[in-house]
Every structure is written in structure tokens, then in C-alpha cells.
Design a protein around this motif. Structure first.
Motif, short mmCIF file in Angstrom:
data_model
loop_
_atom_site.label_atom_id
_atom_site.label_comp_id
_atom_site.label_asym_id
_atom_site.label_seq_id
_atom_site.Cartn_x
_atom_site.Cartn_y
_atom_site.Cartn_z
N ILE A 60 0.83 -1.22 0.00
CA ILE A 60 0.00 0.00 0.00
C ILE A 60 0.86 1.26 0.00
CG2 ILE A 60 -1.98 -1.12 1.14
CD1 ILE A 60 -1.08 0.28 3.75
N GLU A 61 2.11 1.11 -0.48
CA GLU A 61 3.07 2.23 -0.47
C GLU A 61 2.50 3.47 -1.16
OE1 GLU A 61 6.75 1.22 -2.32
OE2 GLU A 61 7.91 2.52 -0.98
N ASP A 62 1.89 3.27 -2.32
CA ASP A 62 1.38 4.43 -3.06
C ASP A 62 0.25 5.14 -2.30
OD1 ASP A 62 0.02 1.99 -3.50
OD2 ASP A 62 -1.11 2.87 -5.15
N ILE A 63 -0.54 4.35 -1.55
CA ILE A 63 -1.61 4.98 -0.76
C ILE A 63 -1.00 5.78 0.39
CG2 ILE A 63 -3.75 4.60 0.56
CD1 ILE A 63 -4.10 1.95 -0.85
N SER A 120 -16.77 15.48 13.18
CA SER A 120 -16.38 14.12 13.47
C SER A 120 -16.86 13.17 12.37
CB SER A 120 -16.99 13.72 14.82
OG SER A 120 -16.75 12.38 15.09
N GLU A 121 -18.09 13.42 11.89
CA GLU A 121 -18.66 12.57 10.84
C GLU A 121 -17.82 12.67 9.57
OE1 GLU A 121 -20.42 14.94 12.55
OE2 GLU A 121 -21.05 13.42 13.98
N GLY A 122 -17.44 13.90 9.26
CA GLY A 122 -16.62 14.12 8.06
C GLY A 122 -15.31 13.37 8.15
N ALA A 123 -14.67 13.42 9.35
CA ALA A 123 -13.39 12.72 9.54
C ALA A 123 -13.59 11.22 9.40
CB ALA A 123 -12.81 13.06 10.90
N GLN A 124 -14.67 10.69 9.98
CA GLN A 124 -14.94 9.26 9.88
C GLN A 124 -15.17 8.85 8.43
OE1 GLN A 124 -14.61 6.93 12.08
NE2 GLN A 124 -14.43 8.12 13.96
N LYS A 125 -15.84 9.71 7.68
CA LYS A 125 -16.11 9.39 6.28
C LYS A 125 -14.80 9.33 5.48
CE LYS A 125 -19.15 10.70 2.57
NZ LYS A 125 -19.17 11.94 1.80
N MET A 126 -13.89 10.26 5.78
CA MET A 126 -12.58 10.25 5.11
C MET A 126 -11.83 8.96 5.44
SD MET A 126 -11.56 14.19 5.92
CE MET A 126 -9.87 14.17 5.31
N ILE A 127 -11.95 8.54 6.71
CA ILE A 127 -11.27 7.31 7.13
C ILE A 127 -11.89 6.11 6.40
CG2 ILE A 127 -10.82 5.76 9.07
CD1 ILE A 127 -10.66 8.24 10.87
N ASP A 128 -13.23 6.09 6.34
CA ASP A 128 -13.92 5.01 5.63
C ASP A 128 -13.39 4.84 4.22
OD1 ASP A 128 -15.55 4.51 7.77
OD2 ASP A 128 -17.26 5.65 7.02
N GLU A 129 -13.21 5.98 3.55
CA GLU A 129 -12.77 5.92 2.15
C GLU A 129 -11.38 5.33 2.01
OE1 GLU A 129 -13.43 9.91 0.71
OE2 GLU A 129 -15.61 9.67 1.00
N VAL A 130 -10.47 5.76 2.88
CA VAL A 130 -9.10 5.22 2.81
C VAL A 130 -9.09 3.75 3.22
CG1 VAL A 130 -6.78 5.35 3.77
CG2 VAL A 130 -7.99 7.43 3.18
N GLU A 131 -9.91 3.41 4.22
CA GLU A 131 -9.95 2.01 4.64
C GLU A 131 -10.40 1.12 3.49
OE1 GLU A 131 -12.30 0.92 8.13
OE2 GLU A 131 -12.12 -1.16 7.50
N LYS A 132 -11.35 1.64 2.70
CA LYS A 132 -11.85 0.86 1.56
C LYS A 132 -10.72 0.59 0.55
CE LYS A 132 -16.05 0.85 -1.21
NZ LYS A 132 -17.09 1.73 -1.79
N LEU A 133 -9.92 1.61 0.28
CA LEU A 133 -8.78 1.46 -0.63
C LEU A 133 -7.83 0.38 -0.12
CD1 LEU A 133 -7.57 5.13 -1.40
CD2 LEU A 133 -8.64 3.51 -2.99
N ILE A 134 -7.56 0.43 1.19
CA ILE A 134 -6.63 -0.52 1.80
C ILE A 134 -7.22 -1.92 1.80
CG2 ILE A 134 -5.51 -1.14 3.98
CD1 ILE A 134 -5.48 1.99 4.50
#
Lengths: 413, 413
Positions: free
Chosen positions: B197-200, B229-243
Motif C-alpha cells: 500500500i506504499e502508493d496509498i 467528526s462525521e466528516g473525519a470518519q467518512k474520510m477514514i472510511d474511504e481510505v480504509e476501503k482502498l486498503i
């Protein structure tokens, strides 16, 4: 003498690791009779490092640094000190040849930044690194003693113990040897121990006595100062004798041991085999005993009997015993120990049953514990406890108390 | 903003305890985006404490103190700060009534020095102590933010999390919320994970990604900043999906969990029972699983089969299997799992056999490990490993890998 410990490393300021080096060195300096007045942590930044050294120079006679001796650009402890003290960095030939050898043996390619690790501050005593590549240093400039140690604890600790303390005691002019011995107690609380030997603690200035309570056990550190090591040991022997006369029956070992290790040693000496039946403790006793290398010579195995079905069907506890007395009972503990010993054909079996919590069981409160000990040709004994604390602490102490009683029975005391 | 953490307490300078408070607060401040530049430790001495505060005032915008808020003469943090800042100490009525209540409820006699704990620096925001008597304080004087926290970690940590961070974010004017999520991986090494996941990792600035290796497992912390807080969680969700698309099969849990806890949860959800046959691991698997409260609903028990005799006589492994293949073999692991599962009448059994060291066994090198998993109505599987490390680390990782494979099999992945 006023000492200060400066740890260099941004990972400490980010909270990624705890400054265990400062604790270790402080403990060692206390044993040498050197007072530590400050700990400082600073990141891998030359200006801020320089400023904390300048502050330390105004208030400390001994400054001990950890970290920042590695090969990367971030590592700048010795560079910053050498520039502050106007001393050159020179190559230490021994360290250099050690580094070169390492790369030859491991067939890895040495990069030029590794050579940086062989540089030491001119005029310093080099402290050999037996567990890594970066050597330590000790030097005295303008009446201040500086010591530079590597950051990784597995390199720093042996270096400090083997070479660092020698350097310090010579520089500081400590002529007395300081020796200490730790007695480990089980079966007696810290306050009871203090009460029982209060007059000895109060009347002693050399050796000094320091009790400390852990999870279910108490340690007592005896520390003596004397011009010779033998003299200090003799002083410790005398105080230990006084203590032993009062509370000797609770001492189970010395120094960095544990009750499982002491039990293993005794079983091994007596060539006895052991098994266990663990309900409450869920395998903790076996796990601790088998974590000692060589355990297979004494441990045959055991049964974790978390359900009543395993107690009856696998171990052979009578169904009536459980129906009549419950699984948390003296009777059940006794049968568990006896039947498992006979099933696994061992000299000894220890059983643990009780309530670890968080909720009560069969009307028994959390912390109610029975420990059964069955030894060939001896009447089986059951010990009952009502413990307090968390699930983890109840399980831990149950195992410790079981080992302690077994040790006592085997020693015939 | 430049922050400094000052811990007050002679026990730290004597090396009796480690400064875990500084680590905890540093970690929390890093999450808030506040840079920590210095940690300082000073003893219970008013002059030296005064001097380190004066130094901190020249170089830091936020000074956080831990320790020295207790009832004894030694405790002098707030007294020293109040005198330096020319602010009076006044009684906080809420803290006072809380202290009085405590003594009434516990029927203990309140001594006058306990009243000292209700004193706070005039004009400061009082931080409630939900786990002890000494309240914390926060105040801003001449553009410097001061925060005083108690020393015991069990009082300090909840206070800082519940009241301290709020005070700081308001004073510092942090408007963004910082949220983080920890993904836990097993079955993949740290360097492999980084490569995959280096590129991520490289392309992300918000959220940021930080991998960390532990004993046999790797964690990845995803941290996002956003006004909500919701916005931050949504950003995390998106990156988690990539990973997850790349290495999702290695994720076994989130946050402060362990593979034993995850296994317990899954077994409990699926209403499955489990047993074990442990040679190499000596009870460690059972011990970890039964350390989870409620374990008795899924764990029936297990057999620690340290000797071959227990493997054959109690579990029923064929003598020929051991004679032909040895006890450290795929065949033995398989029989241990199958026969123990049937003997203990459970849905699942897991077996562990291997060489923990320090010496080799039956011609097998240290670290050779077989894990057998027998599940009702499924073909039994055996996993083989060649591990490196200490006896303890080999046993620990064997249990983790066993739990991981079992989790995967139960999830059908």
C-alpha cells in the motif's frame, strides 16, 4: 553529585515509546549513591538539543545522554556535544573494525553512513557496544562528566552495567561498593511485613531496607555499602538473618525469579513430575510453568476443565460431588487434583477452581477460590481464598498462591 | 504551538516508576496536532520545580504538569505555580464536597491535609477527577497555557481524555476534529504491508497512515482531520476501503482488541464450542481465550499434552503416529485436534505442537510449529510455520497465528 539524564529522540516526544532508559539509569545511579535531579527529553533537533545541554551544564555535575548515536542524519548527539565542547570527532579503530566485520559476516553491503558510527569524541573513554554497532563514550570536561549511550535498551543496558558504571565510579571517586539483594515474599502482605520488621527497617541506615508490593507478592531490597564487595555481602547476610528469623517462612526466592521458576527448580531437583487441573485459571499455571526452558522434564501436562462436563467426563470427578457441593468447592478441588494426578500418572497434581468474575457463580462471590494439591503418599490439601481485584489479578494471584503452597509442602515446612 | 510536559515526583528520579504519563499525553497531543518539544522530570523540591517552570516559560506555549497534587507536604505543584503566577489558591466547593462525601461514605476520618486537595489556582478551569480526590486545573496566563493533572495514571488519563482535551482544543483554537482508527493485521509482515500500500501511504496527507509492527502482528493507524467528526470518519472510511481492496484478507480487528477477543466474539455469535490440545504452547491459547469475561459460554476446556504419554493415553493419538512421524509433525497435529475435539465433544478443536526452544527436538529446529484445526463436518487443516525468536515470542506468535487461521476458516475466507 547532581546527575541529569537527557534522552534524545523524536519518537519519545510523539509518545511512540516510553522513556524506560531514564528509569533504568536512575535506578542504577540510586544504587551507586548518585542523586538524579532531572530527566529531560528532547527531539532530533540540533538547536533544541544544544539548548538543553547548556541548561544541564548550569545545574548538573553528571550528564548522561541516551540515543542519537546511530548512522542516520537524524542522529546528532555526539556531533552536537563535540561542537559544544570544542572537541573533534575521531575514528575509533576498534569500533570501525567491528562494524566492517559485521558487514562481512552478514554479507551485507556497508554504506558510508555506517562509518559515522565509529566516530567518537576525541579524548573520551570508549564504552564498547556488545549488542550493536554504535560505541558509547565517557569524558570529563570542566568538572562535568558526560556519558553518551545508545538509545535501544538492549544495547544501552548491558553497556551501562558492564562499562558505564565502572567509568562513573572511577570518575566520581566512589570507593565504596554498593551491593543489593532482593528477597521475594509470598503469603504475607506489605503492611504486615512492614509491621513485623518495622524496628529492623527503622534502625538500619547501612544496609537500608526497601519493601515494595507487587501483584500478590512483596519484595524487600537490602542495599549495603562497604569498601569491598565481600564486606557488603556479609552485611546483607546479617540483616537477612534477622529478617529470616521473623518472616523467613514467607521468603520463596531471591532476585529476578518468579514462583513458577522456583517451583520448576525444586521439582527438577527432586525429580518429581507434575500435572494440573485448571478451571478458574484456564491454563495459566501450565502456561507459566512451561514457559521455563526445560519444563518438559517435570511437566507431563494438564487438563483445562472450564466446563463441568470436562470435570466429570475427562477427569472423572463424581457427578454427585458437583451436584452436592458445586464446582467451586473444597470437595471438587480435591477430586480434581486426585483424579487428574492418577489419570496423568504424575507425582503431584495441583487444581484450581473458583470465580474469576466479573459475575458471581453458583452463589459464590467473585474471588472465591479453592486450590487443591495432591502429592503421592500424602494427604491431599485444599486451600481456600477470598480474593479481591480484577479477573486478571484474581487468576494471577491464584496461580502464585498455589505455587507457594506447593513449594512449602515440598520443602516440608 | 510548542508543548512541554513536566512530571513532578522523586519516585521517577529514583527509577521506581517509568514516566508513562509523558508518553500518554504526548500521544494524545500528537493526535490533536500539537507538537511536544520537551519532557522534563523534576523531584518534589520547590526550588528545582520553580527553575524548570521558568525555563519552560521561555520556550513553550503549553505546559502540562503531572503529579504533586496530593494531600501530603511533598505535593507542591499547584503551590509553586500559584506563587510564580501571583495567583491565590482558593477552595473549589465541588471538589471539597466530593472529598467530604468520600470520607462519610467510607466511614474514614478526614484529616486536615485532605482539605488541601480541594484548593485550586484562582481563575482556573477545574478539571474534575472521576477517579480520585485531587482535581486538575487549566489556565492561560500571559499567552501561556498551563494544565495541572494528577500523577496516578488511572486518575490522569480519564481526566485528560474527558476534560483536558476539550480545554486545550478551545484554548488553542483547534477547530478541526481529529479522528483515528486502528486496523489490526495478522498473516502479513510490516514491510510487505508497506510495499502493498506504499502508493496509498505516500499520496495521503489527510488522512495520514502510520503502520507499526508488534509481536507477530501489524497495526495501521488512519488519522483524519475535518471540521466535523462525521466528516473525519467518512474520510477514514474511504481510505480504509482502498486498503481493504488490497490487503483486506489480513485485517482481523479494529482498535484495542486482540485476536483471542475477536475469536471469542465470533464463536459466541455463532454459538460454537471450542477445545484445544496444547503441547508447544503449554496452555497459552486456553489462558488467553479464558481471560475474556464470558468465555465459559464457548470454551469447554482443553488438554495440555506436554508429554507424549498424555498425547497417547489421555487424548488417544496413535502410538504409531508418534513413532513414525514424531510428536512435532503434521500427522500428530491433525490427530491431536481431531481426537481432542471428539473426546471433549466440541464443535472445534485447535492443536499446537512444535519446538519452542532453546534446544531442538527430535531433529526439528527451534521454531518449527504445526497448528491443527478440526471443525465439525469440515476437513481438518494443518498449518506449518518455521518461526524465529525467543521461546516466549515463538509461543505467542503460534497462538496468534492459530487464532487467525481459525477466524479465517470460520468466516469462510
Amino acid at each position: 553529585m547532581r546527575a541529569e539524564i537527557i534522552a534524545v529522540g523524536s519518537e519519545l516526544l510523539l509518545g511512540q515509546i516510553v522513556n524506560s532508559n531514564a528509569q533504568f539509569i536512575s535506578e542504577q545511579l540510586a544504587e551507586l549513591g548518585i542523586n538524579v535531579y532531572y530527566h529531560t527529553v528532547v527531539g532530533d533537533n540540533p538547536d533544541r538539543l544544544k539548548s538543553v545541554i547548556e541548561i544541564a551544564q548550569t545545574r548538573s555535575d553528571i550528564i548522561i545522554f541516551t540515543g542519537g548515536l546511530g548512522p542516520t542524519k537524524d542522529d546528532l548527539t555526539k556531533e552536537t556535544i563535540s561542537s559544544l565542547l570544542n572537541r573533534r570527532l575521531v575514528t575509533d579503530e576498534q569500533a570501525l573494525s567491528f562494524i566492517k566485520d559485521y558487514f562481512t559476516v552478514t554479507k551485507r553491503t556497508m554504506t558510508t553512513n555506517n562509518l559515522k558510527q565509529a566516530l567518537v569524541i576525541e579524548g573520551s573513554a570508549v564504552l564498547k557496544n556488545d549488542n550493536g554497532m554504535a560505541p558509547g563514550m565517557g569524558l570529563k570536561v570542566d568538572e562535568i562528566i558526560y556519558m553518551l549511550l545508545p538509545g535501544p535498551p538492549k544495547e544501552m543496558k548491558p553497556m551501562f552495567l558492564k562499562y558505564g558504571t565502572d567509568f562513573l565510579t572511577k570518575q566520581v571517586g566512589i570507593t565504596d561498593r554498593i551491593e543489593s539483594r532482593v528477597l521475594r515474599f509470598l503469603g504475607i502482605g506489605e503492611s504486615q511485613l512492614e509491621t513485623d520488621i518495622e524496628d529492623i527497617i527503622d534502625s538500619q541506615t547501612n544496609p537500608t531496607l526497601a519493601p515494595l508490593a507487587g501483584d500478590g507478592e512483596v519484595t524487600l531490597r537490602i542495599t549495603a555499602k562497604h569498601p569491598t564487595s565481600e564486606g557488603a555481602q556479609k552485611m546483607i547476610d546479617e540483616v537477612e538473618k534477622l529478617i529470616s528469623n521473623r518472616v523467613g517462612q514467607f521468603i520463596y526466592g531471591y532476585g529476578a525469579t518468579s514462583v513458577s521458576v522456583e517451583l520448576y527448580k525444586l521439582l527438577s531437583d527432586k525429580k518429581l513430575t507434575i500435572s494440573s487441573a485448571e478451571s478458574l485459571t484456564g491454563g495459566l499455571f501450565q502456561e507459566q510453568l512451561t514457559s521455563v526452558p526445560g519444563a518438559s522434564s517435570v511437566v507431563k501436562g494438564g487438563i483445562v476443565c472450564y466446563s463441568d462436563e470436562v470435570k466429570t467426563d475427562i477427569i472423572g470427578v463424581k457427578k454427585e460431588t458437583i451436584d452436592l457441593f458445586g464446582s467451586v468447592s473444597e470437595e471438587c478441588a480435591k477430586e480434581l487434583a486426585d483424579k487428574t494426578r492418577s489419570r496423568l500418572n504424575t507425582d503431584i497434581c495441583i487444581s484450581f477452581t473458583g470465580v474469576a468474575g466479573p459475575s458471581e457463580l453458583e452463589g459464590n462471590p467473585v474471588g472465591k477460590v479453592f486450590i487443591g494439591i495432591s502429592i503421592v503418599n500424602q494427604p491431599t490439601k485444599v486451600y481456600e481464598y477470598q480474593l479481591k481485584g480484577t479477573r486478571e489479578s484474581i487468576r494471577n494471584r491464584t496461580v502464585k498462591y498455589g505455587c507457594y503452597h506447593l513449594l512449602k509442602m515440598l520443602k516440608g515446612s
